[in-house]
Design a protein around this motif. Structure first.
Motif, mmCIF file in Angstrom:
data_model
loop_
_atom_site.group_PDB
_atom_site.id
_atom_site.type_symbol
_atom_site.label_atom_id
_atom_site.label_comp_id
_atom_site.label_asym_id
_atom_site.label_seq_id
_atom_site.Cartn_x
_atom_site.Cartn_y
_atom_site.Cartn_z
ATOM 1 N N THR A 169 0.846 -1.194 0.000
ATOM 2 C CA THR A 169 0.000 0.000 0.000
ATOM 3 C C THR A 169 0.879 1.241 0.000
ATOM 4 O O THR A 169 1.837 1.330 0.798
ATOM 5 N N TRP A 170 0.554 2.201 -0.860
ATOM 6 C CA TRP A 170 1.282 3.478 -0.853
ATOM 7 C C TRP A 170 0.792 4.330 0.310
ATOM 8 O O TRP A 170 -0.417 4.444 0.553
ATOM 9 N N LEU A 171 1.739 4.931 1.030
ATOM 10 C CA LEU A 171 1.413 5.813 2.139
ATOM 11 C C LEU A 171 1.838 7.238 1.808
ATOM 12 O O LEU A 171 3.005 7.481 1.471
ATOM 13 N N SER A 172 0.917 8.163 1.923
ATOM 14 C CA SER A 172 1.262 9.576 1.787
ATOM 15 C C SER A 172 2.154 9.980 2.956
ATOM 16 O O SER A 172 2.255 9.245 3.950
ATOM 17 N N PRO A 173 2.803 11.141 2.894
ATOM 18 C CA PRO A 173 3.605 11.571 4.048
ATOM 19 C C PRO A 173 2.814 11.557 5.356
ATOM 20 O O PRO A 173 3.330 11.133 6.394
ATOM 21 N N GLN A 174 1.554 12.008 5.303
ATOM 22 C CA GLN A 174 0.747 12.026 6.511
ATOM 23 C C GLN A 174 0.428 10.610 6.982
ATOM 24 O O GLN A 174 0.514 10.301 8.182
ATOM 25 N N ALA A 175 0.083 9.726 6.042
ATOM 26 C CA ALA A 175 -0.229 8.344 6.413
ATOM 27 C C ALA A 175 1.003 7.635 6.978
ATOM 28 O O ALA A 175 0.897 6.835 7.918
ATOM 29 N N LEU A 176 2.168 7.937 6.420
ATOM 30 C CA LEU A 176 3.396 7.355 6.951
ATOM 31 C C LEU A 176 3.645 7.852 8.367
ATOM 32 O O LEU A 176 4.008 7.070 9.264
ATOM 33 N N ARG A 177 3.449 9.158 8.595
ATOM 34 C CA ARG A 177 3.699 9.730 9.924
ATOM 35 C C ARG A 177 2.822 9.103 10.994
ATOM 36 O O ARG A 177 3.197 9.051 12.166
ATOM 37 N N GLU A 178 1.653 8.611 10.606
ATOM 38 C CA GLU A 178 0.770 7.976 11.581
ATOM 39 C C GLU A 178 1.355 6.663 12.108
ATOM 40 O O GLU A 178 0.974 6.188 13.174
ATOM 41 N N VAL B 172 8.846 9.675 23.960
ATOM 42 C CA VAL B 172 9.701 9.642 22.772
ATOM 43 C C VAL B 172 9.090 8.724 21.718
ATOM 44 O O VAL B 172 9.039 9.062 20.533
ATOM 45 N N TRP B 173 8.621 7.558 22.152
ATOM 46 C CA TRP B 173 7.996 6.660 21.191
ATOM 47 C C TRP B 173 6.708 7.252 20.627
ATOM 48 O O TRP B 173 6.339 6.963 19.475
ATOM 49 N N ALA B 174 6.024 8.066 21.384
ATOM 50 C CA ALA B 174 4.835 8.736 20.860
ATOM 51 C C ALA B 174 5.197 9.644 19.692
ATOM 52 O O ALA B 174 4.395 9.854 18.775
ATOM 53 N N GLN B 175 6.427 10.188 19.703
ATOM 54 C CA GLN B 175 6.889 11.008 18.585
ATOM 55 C C GLN B 175 7.333 10.155 17.395
ATOM 56 O O GLN B 175 7.154 10.558 16.243
ATOM 57 N N ILE B 176 7.909 8.983 17.665
ATOM 58 C CA ILE B 176 8.465 8.153 16.601
ATOM 59 C C ILE B 176 7.408 7.265 15.965
ATOM 60 O O ILE B 176 7.336 7.140 14.734
ATOM 61 N N GLY B 177 6.591 6.594 16.764
ATOM 62 C CA GLY B 177 5.604 5.661 16.233
ATOM 63 C C GLY B 177 6.007 4.222 16.484
ATOM 64 O O GLY B 177 6.472 3.869 17.564
ATOM 65 N N LEU B 178 5.788 3.366 15.461
ATOM 66 C CA LEU B 178 6.112 1.934 15.548
ATOM 67 C C LEU B 178 5.420 1.282 16.741
ATOM 68 O O LEU B 178 6.014 0.493 17.473
ATOM 69 N N SER B 179 4.151 1.555 16.884
ATOM 70 C CA SER B 179 3.424 1.093 18.068
ATOM 71 C C SER B 179 2.899 -0.328 17.943
ATOM 72 O O SER B 179 2.357 -0.873 18.907
ATOM 73 N N HIS B 180 3.045 -0.950 16.757
ATOM 74 C CA HIS B 180 2.481 -2.294 16.566
ATOM 75 C C HIS B 180 3.539 -3.324 16.174
ATOM 76 O O HIS B 180 3.207 -4.355 15.587
ATOM 77 N N GLY B 181 4.798 -3.042 16.467
ATOM 78 C CA GLY B 181 5.836 -4.003 16.134
ATOM 79 C C GLY B 181 6.284 -3.959 14.692
ATOM 80 O O GLY B 181 6.843 -4.942 14.176
ATOM 81 N N GLN B 182 6.068 -2.827 14.006
ATOM 82 C CA GLN B 182 6.487 -2.727 12.616
ATOM 83 C C GLN B 182 8.016 -2.710 12.495
ATOM 84 O O GLN B 182 8.716 -2.170 13.340
#
Length: 474
Positions: free
Chosen positions: A160-169, A269-279
């Motif tokens: 799936t292509w992610l826009s910049p905003q979708a990637l940031r999520e 810090v993780w709230a700023q970075i993301g990766l909340s589901h083990g990606q």
């Protein structure tokens, strides 16, 4: 870190005592002798025992289970195989779809075994994010990659292509241009998996002898300093360590990958970075980068490996100050809030690279030798596929696994493509890497004129093409 725990963050985190199993001290007989107690060897033993419980299987490990690449990698469990696009290009659409289903199912198969056998390896199937994060040409190349996937029959459910905003999520990297997401990847704590597999195959009756390096092997036997194993089948499952084990060194050479890990990071810090589901995530440059958020909230980040003249193994993986600093600078560019974070672990490992970067799983039915390797740094998942495939090949079964274009039910090791002699390999590697470094430096500078950007990208693309130059596989 010290001793066996000093191998990697992953080995350091183990809650078990790291005491080696007994070495081989007397000549023995077996149905199958497996050289190497890493992922390929253990998965092969596991699937053989599950299908043919009466088999007498012996494993010979030079150090301890998990000492090699299986305990040192970045923890990506990928539902892919290196070079799959080239390998599958000649298949019919229906056969290609079947092969993709097999590959994409790798993380689920590992998860199934872990559930069935009680192995807790922190497995989280959060998918993988490929980010165009540093210059606009990365976005174009990722979109071209997506077009290729679509031509191969892979749809939105696969990439799936992610826009910049979708990637940031999902992943907040600086100045992102967008990215690709695929669900066909999990992250794991690999030392927990390899050590857990070793315990499981032992419980099934497999004998593992550690601190028993194989000095030489041939059809029907493997020899250590103190004893030898006579066997009906021999399986050299050594991947990057093929460099020290003729005749495999003609076909597989060792390269190195280097990794660092931060201290556990706080929730804000993780709230700023993301990766909340083990990606898992990668920054899409030609120089490989890879990372994940560990179960205990560290950032593990690997980038830019190496090659030693003659394909020699690197023995000392105490990273130098400059090696640590480069990786910290690279992830600091992606995550500016981490520029001054403390690193607690730094390590590396030897991985196996095949000519044409083509993985292979073969059985020489006359010599009764079976081999899987050439994973090119993507072996955590590919080794499970390799182990399943070798088990079917050894047992003489005609299955979907053995009919794949990377599986060869009756081929010799000598039929594998051979690497060029030195100094050609070393010169070629360095020329390719320098073109990649130049491209990154030129494209990352927004003030670089268009003609120079185009030239740097064309040069790097041409050099990358040389890595996959075709030659007969006969």
């Amino acid at each position: 870190m010290s001793g066996w725990r000093g191998v990697s963050l992953w080995m350091d985190q183990l809650g078990e005592p790291l005491q080696p199993r007994a070495p081989l001290t007397e000549d023995i007989q077996a149905d199958v002798a497996i050289i190497g107690a890493g992922f390929t060897g253990l998965w092969t033993a596991y699937y053989l025992k599950r299908q043919a419980p009466s088999l007498n299987i012996v494993m010979l490990e030079a150090q301890i289970a998990g000492f090699g690449a299986s305990g040192r990698n970045g923890g990506w469990l990928m539902g892919n195989l290196l070079g799959e696009d080239r390998l599958l290009s000649g298949l019919t659409p229906a056969a290609r779809a079947e092969s993709f289903q097999l590959l994409h199912g790798i993380p689920d198969e590992v998860a199934r075994v872990c559930t069935d056998e009680g192995i807790d390896c922190d497995l989280r199937k959060g998918g993988v994010l490929y980010a165009a994060a540093r210059y606009p040409e990365q976005e174009r190349r990722l979109r071209e990659m997506l077009d290729d996937y679509r031509k191969q029959g892979l749809g939105e459910a696969d990439y799936t292509w992610l826009s910049p905003q979708a990637l940031r999520e999902q992943l907040n990297v600086a100045n992102a241009y967008g990215g690709l997401y695929s669900p066909h990847c999990a992250t794991i704590q690999p030392a927990k998996l390899v050590r857990g597999l070793a315990r499981v195959v032992e419980s099934l009756g497999v004998r593992i002898f550690e601190q028993s390096p194989v000095l030489r092997w041939q059809a029907g036997e493997a020899t250590t300093a103190n004893a030898r194993v006579k066997a009906d089948w021999v399986v050299p499952a050594v991947e990057g360590y093929s460099s020290d084990l003729p005749p495999l060194n003609n076909h597989l050479v060792a390269a190195q990958s280097l990794i660092v890990a931060t201290e556990p990071l706080p929730a804000d810090v993780w709230a700023q970075i993301g990766l909340s589901h083990g990606q898992a995530f990668s920054e899409n440059s030609r120089q490989v980068t890879y990372g994940q958020r560990t179960h205990d909230n560290r950032l593990v980040f690997g980038a830019r490996g190496g090659y030693r003249f003659g394909g020699r193994l690197r023995q000392d993986f105490n990273l130098t100050a400059s090696e640590r600093a480069l990786r910290q600078q690279l992830f600091g560019d992606l995550f500016p809030m981490l520029r001054n974070v403390r690193l607690t672990h730094a390590w590396g490992g030897n991985l196996g690279v095949a000519r044409r970067f083509q993985p292979h799983m073969l059985a020489d039915c006359r010599q009764r030798v079976a081999l899987a390797g050439g994973y090119g740094g993507e072996g955590v998942g590919a080794s499970n596929l390799g182990g399943r495939t070798l088990a079917d090949l050894i047992l003489g079964r005609d299955t979907l696994l053995t009919r794949q274009p990377w599986a060869f039910p009756d081929r010799t090791i000598a039929s594998l493509p051979r690497w060029e002699p030195e100094p050609l390999r070393w010169l070629g590697y360095n020329a390719i890497i320098r073109s990649f470094v130049l491209e990154d430096r030129v494209l990352a500078n927004p003030d670089t004129p268009p003609w120079r950007r185009h030239l740097a990208e064309r040069l790097a693309g041409a050099m990358e093409g040389l890595m996959h130059t075709k030659e007969p596989f006969a």
